[in-house]
Design an enzyme around this catalytic site. Sequence first.
Site, PDB file in Angstrom:
ATOM      1  N   GLU A 150       0.834  -1.195   0.000  1.00 33.24           N
ATOM      2  CA  GLU A 150       0.000   0.000   0.000  1.00 33.24           C
ATOM      3  C   GLU A 150       0.876   1.255   0.000  1.00 33.24           C
ATOM      4  OE1 GLU A 150      -2.861  -0.260   3.221  1.00 33.24           O
ATOM      5  OE2 GLU A 150      -2.767  -2.453   3.139  1.00 33.24           O
ATOM      6  N   GLU A 166      -9.863   5.984   2.343  1.00 35.24           N
ATOM      7  CA  GLU A 166     -10.261   5.217   3.516  1.00 35.24           C
ATOM      8  C   GLU A 166     -10.209   6.136   4.732  1.00 35.24           C
ATOM      9  OE1 GLU A 166      -8.513   1.615   6.377  1.00 35.24           O
ATOM     10  OE2 GLU A 166      -7.464   2.183   4.541  1.00 35.24           O
TER      11      GLU A 166
END
Length: 388
Positions: free
Chosen positions: A196, A303
């Site tokens: 990520e 997110e």
Amino acid sequence: MDDRNDKSAKCKFVLIMLFHMLILFVEGRRVEFMKNRELLMHEGTVKTIESEDGDVIDCVDINKQPAFNHPLLKNHTIQMKPHVHSSGTESEYNHNILFQSWHKNGECPEGTIPILRTPHSHRRRRSYPTVSQKRQANDFSAPPGHEYALVALVGGQYYGARATINVWNPATYQGEFSFAQIWVGSGEGDEANTMEVGWLVNNGENKTRLFTYWTRDDYRSTGCYNLVCPGFVQTTTQISLGAAVEPVSRYGAEQFEMIITITKDKSSGNWWLLMQDQLIGYWPGSIFTSLADCSTEINWGGEITNSEFAGHHTSTQMGSGHFPEESFGKACFFRKIGYVDESGNMRDPEDLQVYVTKPPCYDLRFAKYEGDGISFYFGGPGYSDKCP
């Protein structure tokens, strides 16, 4: 006369309060410096740089970086560049747009890498929105306390990903996080592997930070942010993972971007990370299981974490803190998203799946601008009368 004395007293009171606030601000920054200085110096440090934003950077011998404490990397030979660059990853922007303020106070010598001093507790988080090609949008599985506005490419074999991400500084509260990132993953359940990359803001901090993350067991016992644990091998002297980046975009004003590319070097098996088309380092293929060969899923988007601390939805913002319909200069965007195919070519994704956990709180909309490829806006303010 009494009025003048009263006004004079009020002015003195305001000046005294401003003076005390200035002292608190300066002392607060000094305390932040002291806290960061008290963190353990990294092994192999040859120089330390204190940034004006409070970050402390250790310049560590490249051969003594944390990666080589990993049991699978004990005899690892550093790869300084991939054998072949993926076609189509070139950046059209000036490399200096991504700036970290520690550079104002010094540079790390050749043969070292800059590592941010970070509390050891900043290790793992559960943050992978598991999807599969068979699931429908309303079956999207989000981990508890996490919310998403993202697009997903699933069901193929992928050897990298890219995106240009708009950089903002959304408000966060009560230890919560806000992310804009790329997830490159493979495997399900305990075998979930991810890499990520993106930017984050955490716990009310007024800094936007570059971050990386990885895991090979669904965030259970492996992986971490940046270089907090052994895994990622850094090669650049210019970028400190986890350090603050500047400038950030402002509402209705100039916009700033970071350009991220992850690409698999098939000759070595390593997954390389590039920022603004500059080589940062790589995740060795040997530290993964299901990602050792290729990725089967890529996600792009935002997110946030939602603790519902006050008994209702959090006010932590995603993206710019504004909804996607406000568009350029006001909403956060991803543009030119792409994936690397088996031949090493960058491709536009097709049949993207959209996953938005709570549209009244945070949403996502595709955008069409000539030359921007596959692009979308995302984000929102969180708590409101429509997001209780």
